[in-house]
Design a protein around this motif. Structure first.
Motif, PDB file in Angstrom:
ATOM      1  N   CYS A 158       0.793  -1.118   0.081  1.00 24.81           N
ATOM      2  CA  CYS A 158      -0.058   0.006  -0.138  1.00 24.81           C
ATOM      3  C   CYS A 158       0.805   1.335  -0.126  1.00 24.81           C
ATOM      4  O   CYS A 158       1.911   1.228   0.699  1.00 24.81           O
ATOM      5  N   LYS A 159       0.439   2.198  -0.827  1.00 24.73           N
ATOM      6  CA  LYS A 159       1.208   3.441  -0.807  1.00 24.73           C
ATOM      7  C   LYS A 159       0.879   4.501   0.381  1.00 24.73           C
ATOM      8  O   LYS A 159       0.104   5.396   0.443  1.00 24.73           O
ATOM      9  N   TYR A 160       1.376   3.900   1.500  1.00 27.80           N
ATOM     10  CA  TYR A 160       1.218   4.401   2.814  1.00 27.80           C
ATOM     11  C   TYR A 160       2.269   4.369   3.863  1.00 27.80           C
ATOM     12  O   TYR A 160       2.655   3.107   3.826  1.00 27.80           O
ATOM     13  N   LEU A 161       2.743   5.110   4.471  1.00 27.16           N
ATOM     14  CA  LEU A 161       3.824   4.841   5.435  1.00 27.16           C
ATOM     15  C   LEU A 161       3.574   5.800   6.910  1.00 27.16           C
ATOM     16  O   LEU A 161       3.360   7.018   6.598  1.00 27.16           O
ATOM     17  N   HIS A 162       3.924   5.056   7.785  1.00 31.13           N
ATOM     18  CA  HIS A 162       3.706   5.741   9.275  1.00 31.13           C
ATOM     19  C   HIS A 162       5.110   6.022   9.665  1.00 31.13           C
ATOM     20  O   HIS A 162       5.837   4.856   9.753  1.00 31.13           O
ATOM     21  N   LEU A 163       5.689   7.074   9.674  1.00 33.26           N
ATOM     22  CA  LEU A 163       7.165   7.463   9.757  1.00 33.26           C
ATOM     23  C   LEU A 163       7.237   8.338  11.108  1.00 33.26           C
ATOM     24  O   LEU A 163       7.346   9.671  10.969  1.00 33.26           O
ATOM     25  N   PRO A 164       7.245   7.647  12.271  1.00 32.98           N
ATOM     26  CA  PRO A 164       7.138   8.793  13.452  1.00 32.98           C
ATOM     27  C   PRO A 164       8.407   9.788  13.358  1.00 32.98           C
ATOM     28  O   PRO A 164       9.801   9.319  13.377  1.00 32.98           O
ATOM     29  N   VAL A 165       8.282  10.909  13.503  1.00 30.06           N
ATOM     30  CA  VAL A 165       9.071  12.139  13.525  1.00 30.06           C
ATOM     31  C   VAL A 165       9.439  12.485  15.027  1.00 30.06           C
ATOM     32  O   VAL A 165      10.701  12.705  15.509  1.00 30.06           O
ATOM     33  N   GLN A 166       8.530  12.438  15.822  1.00 31.06           N
ATOM     34  CA  GLN A 166       8.375  12.930  17.226  1.00 31.06           C
ATOM     35  C   GLN A 166       8.661  14.317  17.757  1.00 31.06           C
ATOM     36  O   GLN A 166       8.299  14.818  18.565  1.00 31.06           O
ATOM     37  N   ALA A 167       9.582  14.960  16.780  1.00 31.44           N
ATOM     38  CA  ALA A 167       9.863  16.521  16.974  1.00 31.44           C
ATOM     39  C   ALA A 167      10.433  17.149  15.860  1.00 31.44           C
ATOM     40  O   ALA A 167      11.014  16.410  15.074  1.00 31.44           O
ATOM     41  N   GLY A 168      10.202  18.486  15.743  1.00 27.87           N
ATOM     42  CA  GLY A 168      10.836  19.184  14.418  1.00 27.87           C
ATOM     43  C   GLY A 168      12.061  19.936  15.004  1.00 27.87           C
ATOM     44  O   GLY A 168      12.451  20.641  13.922  1.00 27.87           O
ATOM     45  N   SER A 169      12.455  19.689  16.149  1.00 34.17           N
ATOM     46  CA  SER A 169      13.958  20.599  16.728  1.00 34.17           C
ATOM     47  C   SER A 169      14.970  19.895  16.743  1.00 34.17           C
ATOM     48  O   SER A 169      14.716  18.679  17.431  1.00 34.17           O
ATOM     49  N   ASP A 170      15.806  20.123  16.094  1.00 31.50           N
ATOM     50  CA  ASP A 170      17.211  19.182  15.934  1.00 31.50           C
ATOM     51  C   ASP A 170      17.765  18.990  17.465  1.00 31.50           C
ATOM     52  O   ASP A 170      18.247  18.066  17.836  1.00 31.50           O
ATOM     53  N   ARG A 171      17.586  20.130  18.436  1.00 34.57           N
ATOM     54  CA  ARG A 171      18.158  20.202  19.951  1.00 34.57           C
ATOM     55  C   ARG A 171      17.288  18.999  20.663  1.00 34.57           C
ATOM     56  O   ARG A 171      17.893  18.168  21.327  1.00 34.57           O
TER      57      ARG A 171
END
Ligand code: SF4
Length: 451
Positions: A269-282
């Motif tokens: 399926c053309k679907y992916l769950h890709l957890p990022v958790q935060a957008g700050s590098d720190r």
């Protein structure tokens, strides 16, 4: 160990199952139903008439763990009216607290660690015969793959079924309890996975969801030489599945080879769950995630270049220790950039053993709650806009059966995991059909079968 009796030799006894937490727990609960069916137990939706209550627990967040404790507390009264009742507690809370649970809840009979599911039948017989209470928490290294992953979770196959391919995690994100309660990574031999999928498809399953805490590392430590990408290719070539999904993937292990699978494998399926958790590098560094926001966004771009129609979802934790307003705004910016189809978001909470529990710059609950509300409002707008953009399109869906909310309708899912309700003049559960999308709401779509 006692031998299970044949089903025909037994009076029916009743099993009530309550599952907290993730899809891995759902899968383990199905395994328990299957194992206890061979010991004469029928599943009942009525807890009061049950002879055995099985609770599968989650400790990944503090709130989930509190729910388990209060549920267990409520069962004391039930047991006082029904002394023959056996109460079993399994899953992550069981693994984490073990014998302490038996001391705290004197109406609890059996505590099973995360690797003990396959022993549930024999241990239940044992506590019934001896009337002794027991905690069983085997070490992962001492177990065979068969004990860890017992095949064939259900007697009757649903249209969509989970299949575990690995357990445990070696990543040690600083907020996470999983490596401590599920142990180190263990992969399941590919032959067992393919056999289980074959059994499921022969009983009517059309779609499989491959499960693991970090599926991208599948194959490490196995005697056979096989990677996750090779496993996906073998499933495409050797099974009759109509659709395949997987979860969960770690962004740092998402390779170009795996990205190409979304373009190359029709079954996927053309679907992916890709957890990022935060957008700050720190914050990502303090979380020990092993990537920066920039690396993550590059991977999203490569996914969209390879497969422009891919659907994406993610996990985000707000209020991680030391998260400033600026860090939080970077997470909000990342959401605006990626435009996820769906998002699972949570407030940070301390977990025992996890390194972040010892960090001293914790945020107050009010700040965490405000940030979570802001983030969820932003994502709700994005999800609704993306759903509205579906109106008028033709989408192929796999029909899963009657809608849970509107009985007269059937429900299916698009490749991108969007739920579509529709009216049908003929039974078509288990089929791939094309629908035209007519209406959009925040969590689902309405459509009609295309001519
Ligand atoms: S990758 Fe990180 S968040 Fe996911 S299970 Fe492993 S330690 Fe937990």
């Amino acid at each position: 160990m006692t031998q299970p009796l044949l089903e025909s030799e037994l009076e029916p006894r009743y099993l009530y199952v309550h599952t907290f937490g993730c899809q891995m727990n759902e899968y383990d609960s199905l395994r328990v139903q299957r194992i206890l069916a061979a010991h004469g137990y029928l599943v009942t939706p009525d807890m009061v008439s049950a002879d055995v209550i099985f609770l599968n627990t989650c400790s990944v967040r503090e709130k989930a763990e509190q729910k388990v404790h209060s549920f267990l507390g409520r069962l004391k009264r039930l047991k006082s009216h029904h002394p023959g009742l056996k109460i079993i507690l399994a899953g992550c809370v069981a693994q984490q607290l073990g014998n302490k649970l038996l001391k705290r809840f004197d109406h609890l009979d059996l505590v099973l660690g995360t690797r003990a599911i396959s022993a549930v039948g024999d241990l239940l017989e044992k506590i019934q015969q001896t009337n002794k209470r027991l905690a069983y928490l085997p070490e992962v290294d001492s177990m065979t793959p068969r004990e860890l992953f017992t095949a064939s979770p259900a007697a009757t196959s649903p249209v969509t079924a989970p299949v575990t391919i690995m357990q445990g995690c070696n990543n040690f994100c600083t907020y996470c309890i999983v490596p401590y309660v599920r142990g180190r990574e263990r992969s399941r031999p590919s032959r067992e996975i393919l056999d289980e999928i074959e059994k499921l498809t022969s009983c009517g399953t059309r779609e499989v969801l491959l499960l693991g805490q970090n599926v991208n590392s599948y194959g490490r430590g196995l005697e056979e030489k096989i990677s996750f990408v090779e496993l996906l290719h073998r499933i495409q070539e050797e099974t009759d599945l109509l659709r395949l999904r997987f979860t969960t993937s770690h962004p740092k292990d998402l390779t170009d080879e795996l990205i190409r699978c979304f373009a190359d494998l029709p079954v996927l399926c053309k679907y992916l769950h890709l957890p990022v958790q935060a957008g700050s590098d720190r914050i990502l560094k303090r979380m020990n995630r092993g990537y920066t926001a920039g690396h993550y966004l590059e991977k999203i771009q490569r996914l969209r270049d390879a497969c422009p129609e891919i659907g994406l979802s993610s996990d985000v934790i707000v209020g991680f220790p030391g998260e400033t307003e600026e860090d939080f705004q970077q997470t909000m910016d990342l959401l605006k950039t990626v435009q996820y189809d769906n998002l699972f978001s949570f407030r940070y909470s301390d977990r025992p053993h996890a390194r972040a529990a010892a960090f001293d710059d914790k945020l107050d609950e009010e700040t965490k709650a405000r940030r979570l509300m802001e983030l969820q409002a932003l994502q709700a707008d994005i999800t609704l806009r993306k759903n509205e953009a579906e109106v008028g399109t033709l989408r192929e869906i796999l029909v899963e059966g009657p809608s849970k909310t509107q009985e007269e309708l059937l429900t299916g899912r698009t490749h991108q995991n969007r739920i579509v309700h529709f009216e049908s003049t003929r039974p078509c559960t288990g089929e791939l059909i094309t629908v035209r999308i007519r209406e959009a709401a925040s969590h689902s779509l309405k459509g009609e079968p295309a001519a």
